[in-house]
Design an enzyme around this catalytic site. Structure first.
Site, PDB file in Angstrom:
ATOM      1  CB  ILE A  56       0.008   1.346  -5.453  1.00 37.26           C
ATOM      2  CG1 ILE A  56      -0.031   0.557  -6.773  1.00 37.26           C
ATOM      3  CG2 ILE A  56       1.105   2.411  -5.492  1.00 37.26           C
ATOM      4  CD1 ILE A  56      -0.589   1.335  -7.954  1.00 37.26           C
ATOM      5  NE  ARG A  57       3.305   5.343   0.124  1.00 37.83           N
ATOM      6  CZ  ARG A  57       3.981   5.123   1.249  1.00 37.83           C
ATOM      7  NH1 ARG A  57       4.892   4.178   1.305  1.00 37.83           N
ATOM      8  NH2 ARG A  57       3.757   5.831   2.315  1.00 37.83           N
ATOM      9  CG  HIS A  80      -5.001   1.082  -7.539  1.00 46.60           C
ATOM     10  ND1 HIS A  80      -5.553   2.335  -7.530  1.00 46.60           N
ATOM     11  CD2 HIS A  80      -4.110   1.057  -6.529  1.00 46.60           C
ATOM     12  CE1 HIS A  80      -5.019   3.047  -6.561  1.00 46.60           C
ATOM     13  NE2 HIS A  80      -4.134   2.289  -5.931  1.00 46.60           N
ATOM     14  CD  GLU A  88      -7.917   2.176 -10.368  1.00 53.28           C
ATOM     15  OE1 GLU A  88      -8.480   1.192  -9.862  1.00 53.28           O
ATOM     16  OE2 GLU A  88      -7.132   2.907  -9.743  1.00 53.28           O
ATOM     17  CB  CYS A 137      -5.970   2.621  -3.097  1.00 52.12           C
ATOM     18  SG  CYS A 137      -4.378   2.369  -2.315  1.00 52.12           S
TER      19      CYS A 137
HETATM   20  N1  GLN Z   1      -1.003   5.365   0.876  1.00 49.43           N
HETATM   21  C1  GLN Z   1      -2.061   6.168   0.335  1.00 49.43           C
HETATM   22  C2  GLN Z   1      -2.864   6.836   1.440  1.00 49.43           C
HETATM   23  O1  GLN Z   1      -2.634   6.624   2.581  1.00 49.43           O
HETATM   24  C3  GLN Z   1      -2.988   5.344  -0.553  1.00 49.43           C
HETATM   25  C4  GLN Z   1      -2.242   4.885  -1.776  1.00 49.43           C
HETATM   26  C5  GLN Z   1      -3.102   4.692  -3.010  1.00 49.43           C
HETATM   27  O2  GLN Z   1      -4.208   5.222  -3.133  1.00 49.43           O
HETATM   28  N2  GLN Z   1      -2.570   3.985  -3.971  1.00 49.43           N
HETATM   29  O3  GLN Z   1      -3.746   7.585   1.146  1.00 49.43           O
END
Ligand code: GLN
Length: 183
Positions: A125-126, A162, A164, A67
């Site tokens: 997640i985002r 993710h 993990e 991420c």
């Molecule tokens: N949106 C975050 C970023 O731009 C990443 C989100 C995450 O690591 N779960 O860094």
């Protein structure tokens, strides 16, 4: 970070947190965790680990980024905040927060033949997506709509999601294999 350390230790690795340049000298590979890439960028420069990390990546040290960690590994970051830098190494462009507000967190199963038959349960997640993949990088996984969410290039591995947090260990195993071959 805690989840990554637990997975790596569970796989028999001698995993330690790295926050400073001196600690970086003691490890043979690095996992860059999720979080907020603009903050990771700022802190890693403030603590003087960004440049040493760039040098280690250039020297071929294996790195796995999840991420925000994938964003840190990307040569080009789209929708970065002003002044945000990545470490680079992976020949890809990655767009931050690519799923918008409505879809900012979701889970899905991905087929990744390189990891075996069982699908990978992926938690986003985002999350970023890989918008373009350069010649040196290889796609490992895409969503059904074709958007790329996992890539590798030599010892560098990056996932938008993710593993993990779901008990999925195959990416960490792959990373540890690279560490063992490289060291
Ligand atoms: N949106 C975050 C970023 O731009 C990443 C989100 C995450 O690591 N779960 O860094």
């Amino acid at each position: 970070m805690r989840e990554h350390l637990a997975v790596l230790r569970g796989l028999g690795a001698d995993a330690v947190p790295v926050r400073r340049a001196e600690e970086l000298d003691t490890v043979a590979g690095v996992v860059l965790p999720g979080g907020e890439s603009s903050v990771i960028d700022k802190l890693s420069r403030m603590f003087g680990v960004a440049d040493p990390l760039r040098r280690r990546i250039a020297d071929g040290m294996p790195v796995y980024g999840t991420c925000a960690g994938l964003i840190m590994l990307a040569d080009t970051v789209l929708d970065a905040i002003d002044g945000q830098q990545s470490l680079g190494g992976l020949d890809v462009s990655v767009r931050r927060n690519a799923f918008g507000n409505q879809n900012d967190s979701f889970e899905t199963d991905l087929d990744i033949p390189q990891l075996g038959e069982a699908p990978v349960h992926a938690v986003f997640i985002r999350a970023p997506v890989v918008e373009s993949v350069g010649e040196r990088a290889t796609v490992l996984a895409s969503l059904p709509d074709g958007r790329v969410v996992a890539v590798e290039q030599g010892g560098l591995l990056g996932t938008s999601f993710h593993p993990e947090v779901t008990g999925e260990h195959r990416f960490h195993e792959r990373f540890l294999d690279r560490v063992r071959t490289a060291s």
